[in-house]
Structure formats: C-alpha cells, structure tokens
Design a protein around this motif. Structure first.
Motif, short mmCIF file in Angstrom:
data_model
loop_
_atom_site.label_atom_id
_atom_site.label_comp_id
_atom_site.label_asym_id
_atom_site.label_seq_id
_atom_site.Cartn_x
_atom_site.Cartn_y
_atom_site.Cartn_z
N ILE A 85 46.80 78.36 56.03
CA ILE A 85 46.36 78.45 54.63
C ILE A 85 46.37 79.90 54.15
CG2 ILE A 85 44.28 78.19 53.18
CD1 ILE A 85 43.79 75.53 54.73
N ARG A 87 48.17 82.25 55.44
CA ARG A 87 49.45 82.87 55.80
C ARG A 87 49.25 84.13 56.65
NH1 ARG A 87 50.64 78.59 53.59
NH2 ARG A 87 52.36 78.23 52.16
N GLN A 133 42.36 68.73 67.10
CA GLN A 133 41.21 67.97 66.59
C GLN A 133 41.00 66.73 67.46
OE1 GLN A 133 41.39 67.17 62.33
NE2 GLN A 133 39.44 66.08 62.33
N ILE A 169 34.99 71.51 56.69
CA ILE A 169 36.25 71.51 55.92
C ILE A 169 35.96 71.62 54.42
CG2 ILE A 169 38.44 70.31 55.52
CD1 ILE A 169 37.90 68.78 58.21
N SER A 170 34.85 71.02 53.97
CA SER A 170 34.44 71.25 52.58
C SER A 170 34.22 72.74 52.34
CB SER A 170 33.15 70.49 52.26
OG SER A 170 33.38 69.09 52.17
N LEU A 174 36.13 74.98 49.67
CA LEU A 174 35.42 75.74 48.64
C LEU A 174 35.82 77.21 48.70
CD1 LEU A 174 31.79 74.26 48.83
CD2 LEU A 174 33.44 73.99 46.96
N GLN B 26 33.30 68.34 49.26
CA GLN B 26 33.47 69.29 48.15
C GLN B 26 34.79 70.02 48.34
OE1 GLN B 26 29.96 71.59 46.97
NE2 GLN B 26 29.01 70.87 48.85
N PRO B 27 35.43 70.52 47.25
CA PRO B 27 35.11 70.27 45.85
C PRO B 27 35.51 68.85 45.44
CG PRO B 27 36.93 71.86 46.08
CD PRO B 27 36.57 71.41 47.44
N PHE B 29 37.69 67.53 43.44
CA PHE B 29 39.09 67.09 43.41
C PHE B 29 39.60 66.80 44.82
CE2 PHE B 29 41.33 70.81 44.98
CZ PHE B 29 40.51 71.89 44.65
N LEU B 30 39.03 67.45 45.82
CA LEU B 30 39.43 67.16 47.20
C LEU B 30 38.82 65.84 47.67
CD1 LEU B 30 40.98 68.15 49.72
CD2 LEU B 30 38.91 69.36 50.42
N HIS B 81 49.80 64.15 55.96
CA HIS B 81 50.43 65.29 56.64
C HIS B 81 51.95 65.09 56.75
CE1 HIS B 81 46.59 67.28 58.54
NE2 HIS B 81 46.57 67.21 57.25
N GLU B 116 52.46 79.33 43.21
CA GLU B 116 51.15 79.45 43.85
C GLU B 116 50.45 78.09 43.85
OE1 GLU B 116 50.14 81.70 45.61
OE2 GLU B 116 47.97 81.39 45.83
N ARG B 119 51.90 76.07 46.66
CA ARG B 119 51.40 76.52 47.95
C ARG B 119 49.96 76.05 48.18
NH1 ARG B 119 49.52 80.77 51.12
NH2 ARG B 119 48.37 81.95 49.56
N GLN B 120 49.13 76.20 47.16
CA GLN B 120 47.72 75.81 47.33
C GLN B 120 47.57 74.29 47.38
OE1 GLN B 120 45.59 77.82 48.26
NE2 GLN B 120 46.15 79.85 47.50
N ASN B 123 48.07 73.50 50.89
CA ASN B 123 46.89 73.90 51.67
C ASN B 123 45.78 72.85 51.56
OD1 ASN B 123 48.09 76.24 52.48
ND2 ASN B 123 47.11 77.53 50.93
N PHE B 124 45.49 72.44 50.34
CA PHE B 124 44.43 71.45 50.17
C PHE B 124 44.81 70.11 50.80
CE2 PHE B 124 42.88 74.31 46.69
CZ PHE B 124 41.61 74.51 47.20
N VAL B 126 46.57 69.73 53.51
CA VAL B 126 46.29 69.87 54.95
C VAL B 126 44.82 69.54 55.19
CG1 VAL B 126 46.12 71.50 56.88
CG2 VAL B 126 48.12 71.55 55.38
N LEU B 127 43.94 70.10 54.37
CA LEU B 127 42.50 69.86 54.54
C LEU B 127 42.14 68.41 54.22
CD1 LEU B 127 41.11 73.18 53.01
CD2 LEU B 127 41.45 72.62 55.42
N ASP B 130 42.88 66.45 57.26
CA ASP B 130 41.87 66.78 58.28
C ASP B 130 40.58 66.00 58.02
OD1 ASP B 130 43.61 68.60 59.42
OD2 ASP B 130 42.77 70.34 58.38
N LEU B 131 40.19 65.95 56.76
CA LEU B 131 38.96 65.22 56.41
C LEU B 131 39.12 63.73 56.66
CD1 LEU B 131 38.11 67.18 53.16
CD2 LEU B 131 36.49 66.79 55.01
#
Lengths: 358, 358
Positions: A85, A87, A133, A169-170, A174, B26-27, B29-30, B81, B116, B119-120, B123-124, B126-127, B130-131
């Motif tokens: 994330i 990089r 994990q 992970i939250s 955040l 949180q947040p 949207f996730l 993933h 950007e 990319r983000q 990233n989210f 990936v999380l 994971d969740l």
C-alpha cells in the motif's frame, strides 16, 4: 527485561522457523516469500507481551508459544500488505516482499520486463500476505495440541478476527483515508481512533490471548483479560503518540530516520492537528506552509522554528501529557495484579514503549 | 436439485446479510465494499455442497449454515483479490471491488485524480479481501453456538487454512506463474495440479466441512470425510476441464462469452497443452501462431480450423474423456453412501458441473 525479551525472541524465531505450514506452498519462490518477514527476526514485542501476560496470571508459558507465534505471523502479514500500500522498497534494511517478488518474476523462467515485473511482484505479495494470514490462524488453531481446551482455542480464533482482522485493518484503512485528506479538515479525535485500531488492537489481542491461555478461557469479558487488554491498548496508543512526538522533537542520530519526514509527508499526527487547532491564525498558516516541501528545505532552522511553534501553542506539551497519562494508566492496571517477575517485565515494557528516545 | 439450490441460496443470502461482523468496519465505504460481493447473490454452489454433504450423512443442516456462509465469504475474498490481480473491471455485470473503491476515492471528501484513485482503489480492495478473510474465519469460529463441539470447530478452522488458504492460494499463484511462461514450455500435469488446488481445494473444503458438521468430528482422515472430499475435488477438476473445453467448443450464445478468448490470452489449458504435445510439428506451429492475436482475427473460419486441429490430434477427445472419468469417479464415491434426497441432489450437482453446456 531486555534479557527476557531476547529469550522470547530466540524461542519465537525457532517456533516460526520449525512450523511446517509453509512447506507445501507453491510455487517455491512464493513459499520463500511467506517465510521471509516472519523469519527476519526483530524484537518480537507482541509475543513477549503475550507470554508475559500469561505468566503474570500464573499460566504455563509453554502453552503460549503457539499463540505467540500466531500473533507474530499475523503482524507480519499486515506488514507485507502495508508495504504494498505504501509502495515501500525497504523493510529493516532489506527489500520489501513485493520488491523481492518483482525480482523473482524478472528472473528465469519468467523474464518479465520492468513494469510487468513490478505489477506481478505486487500481485504475488498480495497472495503472500493472504497465505501468512492463513498460517497465523493455523498456528493458533493448533494450540489445542499444547493442552488448551478447544473452547479456548475457538474463542481465541474468534477474537483474533475481531481485533487482528476487523479492528486492525479498519485502522490501516483509516490511516490511508486520512492521508488523502487535507490536515486542516481532520479532527485529532479521528487520528486517535485510527491509532487505537491500527496500533492498539494487535497489542490488545496479544495481551488478551496471554490471559486466555493462562485462564484456559476465551471470554474477553473476564476481568483479568479485559484489564490486560486495556493495559496493552494504552501502551500501543502511547507508543504511537511518542513516535509522532519523536518524529519532530527526537534526535536524528538516535532515531535512524530524518526528523522532518512527517512534515514533508504532511502526516496528520495528533501533534500537528492539535497545533493547527491551538495556534494563532498566523502560526497556523505558517505551519501549513511548512508541510509538503522538498526534503532539502527542512533545514535545522525551519525545524527549530516548527518546534518552537508546536511548543508555544501548547500542542507539544499536550501530546506529551497524553502520553504520560496513558503510560500511568497502563502501569496502574498492571499494579492491580500481584507482583511477580512477569509483572516487572511488563512494567519495564511500558516504560520502554512510552518513554523511549529512539 | 435446482429448487433445493434456490432454497440454499435464499437462506445463505439471509445468513450473510444478517451477520453482524462487518458492522463496525471503518471507514463506511470499506464496510460497504466488504458486504458487496458476498451480498451479490449468485448460485451459492459451495454452500449447497456443504449442506448436502452434511445431510447425506444424516447431519442436522441447521448446524451447517454458519460453516456454509463461511465458505461462501471465503470464496468471495479470493474473488476480490483475483480481480485485483487480473485487473478485471466487471464481475457479474457489476464493477469489481477495486473499481468501486477507486470511484469512492475519486469522490468527496478525497477527490483523488485518475491514477492516484486507481492506485488507492487497489489498496482498499486488498484490505477489503483481508477483512472478508477474517469475516469468513469468524463465521466458522461462531459455529460453536449452533451446538457443534469446540473440537470440531477448531479442527474445521485448521482445515480451512490448509485447503482454503494454503492450497487454494498456491493454486492461484501457480495460475499467475503459468500465465507468465510460454505455453510450449509447460507440462499439462502442472496445469492439472494448478486446477486441483485453485478450483478443487475449496470444493473439497466445503464437502469436508459438511461431513465434519454431520459427524461432529473434524478429523479429515475419517472415511466419510475423505471420500466426500475426494468426490468434491473430482467435481472441481472436471468442472474446470469442461470450462476450458467449452471455451473452444462451446456455443457462444449459451456461454455468454466469446469463444476464442482463451486463444487470444494464450491461456495454458490442458486442452491446448495436450494438443501441443500430440500434434504434428506443422500443426503445432500453426496452433502456436493462433495464440495472442488481436480479437478481430478470431474469425469463425480460424476457430473452426483450431477445433479441427484439436480434434484431429486427439486432444479434444482426451480432455473430454478425462472429464467423464472424473465425473464417473465422483458419482461412484457418492454411490457408496446410502441413498437419500441429499444424495440425489449431489448426483445431479455432479452432472450439472461436469456436463454443462454453459
């Protein structure tokens, strides 16, 4: 404490190195990657916290090694995904997982070129963290073998998903989300909540698991478990506040990183956000103007000026006071337990995390 | 079977929608993203397999809903993933997780620009996966509440890490690694192993968990558990061989995807690799030349020619025969159990997976 910490680290290194879970992972370069971070050593603070909380309550530390290794491997998968994330290219002086995997993909028999190797390195690093994990969960699920009741193990696994999974992970999410907003729009309370989740939750998990092993009971509402969880979370938040404080006021030679980095990255720390709330409109404008500059502009003069602003508006003192308060809370919680060698270690651990200079 | 499958799907939709685990993510949207794929419905084949294997052995299906929901949520995190890894934009006609998260990051209050945000969003995502992995484990850990022994639940969790974690993710990694090598350098046996892991392992897990619930015993070496696991794995491998077969010989209007895609992507299927082994040097060269072309070149004439090559060298027949053999093995394993309605469903399920036209 430091000798005891080295003992824990040596034992955890061995438990992780000898665990068979990764053996059948394919392909071989991914298997190596799964073992990489957990095998890099380090202080093993979370395992020590777990072992000592177990010992504090009179539990048998031999039952705690599996859960302690589980928490450490869990910590490592979050680092692998964090490094993707952010990089980041380097972790503890060695290339990060996705960089090493990029190099594997660029070599025989794949021979992928630069951009594609980069992309596939990231992809394999996502899978590497996923595997770690699963490995962490497997280590904890196997704790029945050391004589713990299956009820305790199933409850501990549940708690690992709540604290290590959902909360941590939250917190990470955040943190990413906060980094995308202008600092002046962020409430310091949001950052405190992020820290509680991102840093506090895994320390809470380690402490709670130590208590659960000692009590052979996974109810998180047991008084001892709750108190040790609160203690560890307070340590974690204090540690992070101290970290942010040292990021501006610390000694560069002791820290091993450049003071000013947080300003260059406009990191929304509690310290900075509180200063933006407390400072005069003029200083506030100056502080905002000191963010996001090229590295070369963070001269000793500018840094001294920023420190003065942070001190004069009361933000520095306020964050230092919060840190002291959390450390005092942590120590008070520990002192409700009868004294033993483990308690001494945990008290010293508290000082180590919250009053460190580096 | 189809009515029974709809019943399972309706019930699983409810179990997943009502589970409280994601509520405190949180947040926001996730949190929405974590609920997205598992809430999109679909056939819920894996839960049905689990419920029916439980019923086949006389188990109480009410104890199996939690584990069935766990396997479905597990399946969904692997899709999130996978979609990142494949850079796919659409899943079941709706934007993929990382695309939706990209849009969230491009909107208020983040306003990130195109690259950007992209990319983000990754990233989210990936999380998010994971969740969901933690959520799946939590659903299974909570199965003690339905009256299963904690030993069974802890053992089932262990097995989920071995099959859903280690085996499935190894399969996914092998799939990526295979796609980076020239088809002519790949042994068809490597592809079969990849399929066994990537597709077979999760179906094996579902069947084994169904047996474990029925027996209230998590030993994977129990005869019923092993047999049902072998049955499900055979179905999974046959399903994938059939899928690759239909990718060339199927009816585009029934499949809903372009025949020829696998050739354009040079997908190393068992069908293609076997043809490369069996065909004459001339046909082999022609086959290799038919890969990696622009979509417009896959005319009905070229596709008819490829089909003829695959038939003439015996590869098509050989793959179809393997598929039939696996289906027969699956049915034979089922027929060792006393007949009941669940066995009928599972037999029909086997045909559905291995002899489908779409």
């Amino acid at each position: 404490m430091h000798a005891a910490l080295r003992d824990v680290a040596a034992k955890i290194d061995r438990v992780i190195a000898e665990d068979a879970f990764p053996e059948t992972i394919q392909p071989a370069f991914l298997r190596d990657s799964v073992r990489d971070y957990p095998g890099r050593g380090g202080k093993r603070l979370r395992p020590a916290l777990l072992i000592w909380c177990c010992g504090l309550l009179g539990g048998d530390p031999r039952r705690a090694w599996g859960p302690a290794a589980a928490v450490e491997v869990w910590h490592n998968w979050t680092l692998v995904h964090d490094d993707i994330i952010d990089r980041d290219a380097v972790r503890r002086g060695v290339p990060t997982a996705h960089c090493r995997l990029r190099d594997a993909v660029a070599a025989e028999p794949f021979r992928q070129d630069g951009r594609e190797a980069e992309r596939q390195g990231m992809n394999f690093a996502v899978l590497c963290g996923d595997l770690q994990q699963a490995w962490a969960n497997h280590l904890l699920a196997r704790a029945t073998e050391s004589g713990l009741r299956a009820e305790t193990v199933a409850g501990a696994l549940r708690r690992m998903q709540e604290l290590g999974g959902r909360a941590l992970i939250s917190g990470e999410a955040l943190d990413v989300a906060l980094s995308l907003r202008p600092p002046q729009e962020i409430d310091p309370a949001e950052v405190l909540e992020m820290i509680r989740l991102k840093t506090g939750a895994l320390l809470r998990l380690a402490a709670e698991l130590g208590a659960m092993v000692a009590l052979d009971d996974a109810a998180p509402e047991r008084e001892e478990t709750r108190k040790l969880g609160d203690f560890a979370e307070a340590c974690g938040v204090a540690f992070q506040l101290r970290d942010d404080y040292l990021g501006i006021f610390g000694d560069e030679t002791k820290l091993g990183k450049a003071v000013g980095n947080d300003l260059r990255e406009a990191k929304p720390t509690v310290l900075l956000l509180r200063a933006l709330t407390l400072a005069s409109p003029t200083v506030r404008r100056e502080l905002l103007a000191s963010l996001h500059r090229p590295a070369s502009e963070y001269t000793p003069e500018l840094l001294a000026q920023v420190r003065q602003w942070l001190r004069e508006c009361g933000a520095a003192e306020s964050v230092a006071a919060d840190c002291l308060k959390l450390a005092a809370k942590a120590r008070a919680l520990l002192n409700t337990f009868p004294p033993n060698g483990y308690r001494d270690n945990l008290l010293e651990f508290t000082d180590y995390l919250t009053a460190r200079e580096r």
